[in-house]
Design an enzyme around this catalytic site. Sequence first.
Site, PDB file in Angstrom:
ATOM      1  N   SER A 276       0.815  -1.225   0.000  1.00 23.28           N
ATOM      2  CA  SER A 276       0.000   0.000   0.000  1.00 23.28           C
ATOM      3  C   SER A 276       0.848   1.274   0.000  1.00 23.28           C
ATOM      4  O   SER A 276       0.525   2.211  -0.738  1.00 23.28           O
ATOM      5  CB  SER A 276      -0.954  -0.001   1.195  1.00 23.28           C
ATOM      6  OG  SER A 276      -1.890  -1.035   1.049  1.00 23.28           O
ATOM      7  N   LYS A 323      -9.866  -5.059  10.706  1.00 23.63           N
ATOM      8  CA  LYS A 323     -10.976  -4.585   9.870  1.00 23.63           C
ATOM      9  C   LYS A 323     -12.313  -4.557  10.617  1.00 23.63           C
ATOM     10  O   LYS A 323     -13.159  -3.716  10.343  1.00 23.63           O
ATOM     11  CB  LYS A 323     -11.102  -5.453   8.623  1.00 23.63           C
ATOM     12  CG  LYS A 323     -10.029  -5.188   7.575  1.00 23.63           C
ATOM     13  CD  LYS A 323     -10.342  -5.964   6.307  1.00 23.63           C
ATOM     14  CE  LYS A 323      -9.293  -5.719   5.246  1.00 23.63           C
ATOM     15  NZ  LYS A 323      -9.607  -6.341   3.975  1.00 23.63           N
ATOM     16  N   ALA A 384     -16.226 -17.116   3.195  1.00 28.07           N
ATOM     17  CA  ALA A 384     -17.276 -16.323   3.840  1.00 28.07           C
ATOM     18  C   ALA A 384     -16.685 -15.393   4.888  1.00 28.07           C
ATOM     19  O   ALA A 384     -17.355 -14.967   5.818  1.00 28.07           O
ATOM     20  CB  ALA A 384     -18.312 -17.254   4.470  1.00 28.07           C
ATOM     21  N   GLY A 386     -14.114 -11.802   5.718  1.00 30.56           N
ATOM     22  CA  GLY A 386     -14.305 -10.372   5.449  1.00 30.56           C
ATOM     23  C   GLY A 386     -14.305 -10.032   3.968  1.00 30.56           C
ATOM     24  O   GLY A 386     -15.182  -9.295   3.481  1.00 30.56           O
ATOM     25  N   THR A 408     -16.533 -23.881   6.246  1.00 30.32           N
ATOM     26  CA  THR A 408     -17.445 -24.012   7.385  1.00 30.32           C
ATOM     27  C   THR A 408     -18.842 -23.647   6.896  1.00 30.32           C
ATOM     28  O   THR A 408     -19.131 -22.461   6.656  1.00 30.32           O
ATOM     29  CB  THR A 408     -16.999 -23.075   8.537  1.00 30.32           C
ATOM     30  OG1 THR A 408     -15.626 -23.324   8.794  1.00 30.32           O
ATOM     31  CG2 THR A 408     -17.818 -23.290   9.796  1.00 30.32           C
TER      32      THR A 408
HETATM   33  P1  NAP Z   1     -10.736 -14.199   6.589  1.00 28.56           P
HETATM   34  O1  NAP Z   1     -11.770 -13.265   7.075  1.00 28.56           O
HETATM   35  O2  NAP Z   1      -9.789 -14.810   7.557  1.00 28.56           O
HETATM   36  O3  NAP Z   1     -11.495 -15.408   5.827  1.00 28.56           O
HETATM   37  C1  NAP Z   1     -10.804 -16.523   5.374  1.00 28.56           C
HETATM   38  C2  NAP Z   1     -11.744 -17.417   4.563  1.00 28.56           C
HETATM   39  O4  NAP Z   1     -10.927 -18.436   4.005  1.00 28.56           O
HETATM   40  C3  NAP Z   1     -12.829 -18.109   5.391  1.00 28.56           C
HETATM   41  O5  NAP Z   1     -13.980 -18.219   4.631  1.00 28.56           O
HETATM   42  C4  NAP Z   1     -12.195 -19.481   5.648  1.00 28.56           C
HETATM   43  O6  NAP Z   1     -13.163 -20.484   5.824  1.00 28.56           O
HETATM   44  C5  NAP Z   1     -11.487 -19.711   4.350  1.00 28.56           C
HETATM   45  N1  NAP Z   1     -10.391 -20.670   4.494  1.00 28.56           N
HETATM   46  C6  NAP Z   1      -9.260 -20.511   5.213  1.00 28.56           C
HETATM   47  N2  NAP Z   1      -8.482 -21.601   5.082  1.00 28.56           N
HETATM   48  C7  NAP Z   1      -9.141 -22.468   4.276  1.00 28.56           C
HETATM   49  C8  NAP Z   1      -8.855 -23.768   3.766  1.00 28.56           C
HETATM   50  N3  NAP Z   1      -7.713 -24.378   4.054  1.00 28.56           N
HETATM   51  N4  NAP Z   1      -9.741 -24.331   2.929  1.00 28.56           N
HETATM   52  C9  NAP Z   1     -10.885 -23.704   2.600  1.00 28.56           C
HETATM   53  N5  NAP Z   1     -11.230 -22.496   3.056  1.00 28.56           N
HETATM   54  C10 NAP Z   1     -10.355 -21.879   3.888  1.00 28.56           C
HETATM   55  O7  NAP Z   1      -9.832 -13.549   5.472  1.00 28.56           O
HETATM   56  P2  NAP Z   1     -10.240 -12.358   4.480  1.00 28.56           P
HETATM   57  O8  NAP Z   1      -9.904 -11.058   5.065  1.00 28.56           O
HETATM   58  O9  NAP Z   1     -11.627 -12.572   4.016  1.00 28.56           O
HETATM   59  O10 NAP Z   1      -9.209 -12.579   3.277  1.00 28.56           O
HETATM   60  C11 NAP Z   1      -9.358 -13.688   2.389  1.00 28.56           C
HETATM   61  C12 NAP Z   1      -8.316 -13.591   1.286  1.00 28.56           C
HETATM   62  O11 NAP Z   1      -8.562 -12.447   0.476  1.00 28.56           O
HETATM   63  C13 NAP Z   1      -6.898 -13.435   1.811  1.00 28.56           C
HETATM   64  O12 NAP Z   1      -6.050 -14.237   1.041  1.00 28.56           O
HETATM   65  C14 NAP Z   1      -6.591 -11.986   1.571  1.00 28.56           C
HETATM   66  O13 NAP Z   1      -5.219 -11.732   1.357  1.00 28.56           O
HETATM   67  C15 NAP Z   1      -7.375 -11.715   0.312  1.00 28.56           C
HETATM   68  N6  NAP Z   1      -7.687 -10.295   0.125  1.00 28.56           N
HETATM   69  C16 NAP Z   1      -7.164  -9.695  -0.961  1.00 28.56           C
HETATM   70  C17 NAP Z   1      -7.436  -8.380  -1.197  1.00 28.56           C
HETATM   71  C18 NAP Z   1      -6.853  -7.723  -2.413  1.00 28.56           C
HETATM   72  O14 NAP Z   1      -6.841  -6.490  -2.486  1.00 28.56           O
HETATM   73  N7  NAP Z   1      -6.400  -8.485  -3.404  1.00 28.56           N
HETATM   74  C19 NAP Z   1      -8.229  -7.640  -0.314  1.00 28.56           C
HETATM   75  C20 NAP Z   1      -8.753  -8.292   0.790  1.00 28.56           C
HETATM   76  C21 NAP Z   1      -8.475  -9.623   1.013  1.00 28.56           C
HETATM   77  P3  NAP Z   1     -13.770 -20.836   7.259  1.00 28.56           P
HETATM   78  O15 NAP Z   1     -14.972 -19.969   7.442  1.00 28.56           O
HETATM   79  O16 NAP Z   1     -14.088 -22.277   7.138  1.00 28.56           O
HETATM   80  O17 NAP Z   1     -12.692 -20.567   8.257  1.00 28.56           O
END
Ligand code: NAP
Length: 536
Positions: A276, A323, A384, A386, A408
């Site tokens: 960023s 967040k 599911a 953030g 989940t």
């Molecule tokens: P988060 O709130 O921790 O959510 C993680 C999600 O991944 C949950 O749904 C979780 O499922 C699932 N998950 C984790 N490990 C898993 C596995 N081994 N198999 C299947 N599902 C799994 O994270 P977040 O903030 O939403 O971020 C998610 C991703 O988006 C990250 O990689 C982040 O870097 C990326 N992101 C990218 C940007 C961008 O600008 N490119 C912006 C924001 C986020 P459960 O509910 O079962 O735990």
Amino acid sequence: MAFGLYYARSHISMTNISSNIASRLLRQRLPRVCVAVIGKNPAEMVTKAEDFARDNPFIEFRLDYLPQPVALFPKLKGFVEYHPHVNMIATCRRANNGGRFKGSVAAQVDILVKAAAAGCQLIDIELESATQLKAASWEKLRKTGAAIILSFHDFRSTKNLDKTYQKMCTYPADFIKVVSTAQELHDNVEMMKFLERRSDERPVIGLCMGEQGLISRLLSMRAGSAFTFGAASAGEETGPGQILARTLRETFRIDQLDVSTRVYGVVGDPISHSLSPVIMNTGFRRENFNAVYLALHAKTIQDLMACVRDIPIHGLSVTLPYKEAILKYLDRTDQMTTKIGACNTVIRSQDGKLYGFNTDVAGVIRPLEQRMALLGAKILVLGAGGAARAAVFGLKDRGADVYIMNRTAGTGQKLAKQARAKFIQRKQLSKLTFDCIINATSVGMDGDLGKEKEQPLLTEKELNTKFIFEMVYTPAETKFVKMAQAKGIPVIFGSEMFVHQGARQFEIWTGKPAPVDEMQRVVHHALAQRGQAGKK
Ligand code: NAP
């Protein structure tokens, strides 16, 4: 009686007053960044100094890095002849005080005297050595005509700044340099308040070391520090958390920072990996917006909020793990952010109120809208958390037909219910086709690419889609991406989302359109340098 006290009582003399004036004049002439130059031998040190002489004519020679500091001086005289405009500090920090010089205090004084004779206009001696100096040694140092920087380094904490300063003021120095270690972000505030209190009394240099000291390394001059220090190159930092001199000038535009410069930052824990600062500072420079953007490593949200209030910070990008936690500190959030329950953007209004937004929505919507009409588009969101919530609510808002699948089931079902989307089980996948499948899980993040045992999110047979959207952007080429590419499915990379969510933040903060192409270019360049850029 300590010499410092003796001197203070009996020598509040014309010499001291005139030296104070001289040091203030010198201070005005000095550039903002002093490059700390180290080297294994005199030739290497002078060659490095040559490299900086034109663009950054303020150099600290760290004599204590040389096996024989005096061997530098003949070469230094030659350097001065060719570069008379360069300001030079000679420092020969003793090993006991964070340096490498193993000689006595008398030997240290001798070297500094010779450094001044070789052309250094400033000489640095640490408080611990100063306390051992006799009056005659001080006279020797003063007679050189070089300005004396009396320095103190606390490698553990930021405390007793005023007490240390008052002690240092009893010595006949021209500059008082107080360097502490930031253990939390708010230590920067302590340092800057200290500088504001003291810099009218005499020339002071102050900053905090450590990853959390970045704020003071950049903003301390606004608070009154005479200058700051930068490293010559990566791996040559002479203090923890020191930033490259080049980064200070080119990325943070330190020469242009003034009282009206707005301060923005990305907050998270950890944060050092964040791109960023690269895109935002590029955007600010490109649009000529007087602002600087920093990486803020907050270990607690309370520490962060205290800084937002005291610095003050005009806007924040918020990342993991804050967040959701930040919501309760905000005065208001827009409707979409409230629905999502996570905020990645904060703006501070003129009356000090904090407003929260979620620009991950724009990060998902904008790249998709450039490729398809979202009204009625069939989109599967994997995850599911953030980021998935931002995608799901944003897509529903645009009239897309949204499906959710999550490891989940309960969390996925809850989100589907809140957003009026459809929750599906994996076994249903083979019967469905999509316009886009979005990976909003953290699967693929930071190198599970190489872990052969890691289960892929979906199999190739399950990828029945026109596009895939991979939110993960480090690395770019996750298993999900590779599988899609093998099947000839076009990929929307996480870096594109990253740029668009940042672009939306830029617009919220500046009221101007963001230079998206330029931001995309620098992200791609930064990822390529890390070996993480994707092939389209
Ligand atoms: P988060 O709130 O921790 O959510 C993680 C999600 O991944 C949950 O749904 C979780 O499922 C699932 N998950 C984790 N490990 C898993 C596995 N081994 N198999 C299947 N599902 C799994 O994270 P977040 O903030 O939403 O971020 C998610 C991703 O988006 C990250 O990689 C982040 O870097 C990326 N992101 C990218 C940007 C961008 O600008 N490119 C912006 C924001 C986020 P459960 O509910 O079962 O735990």
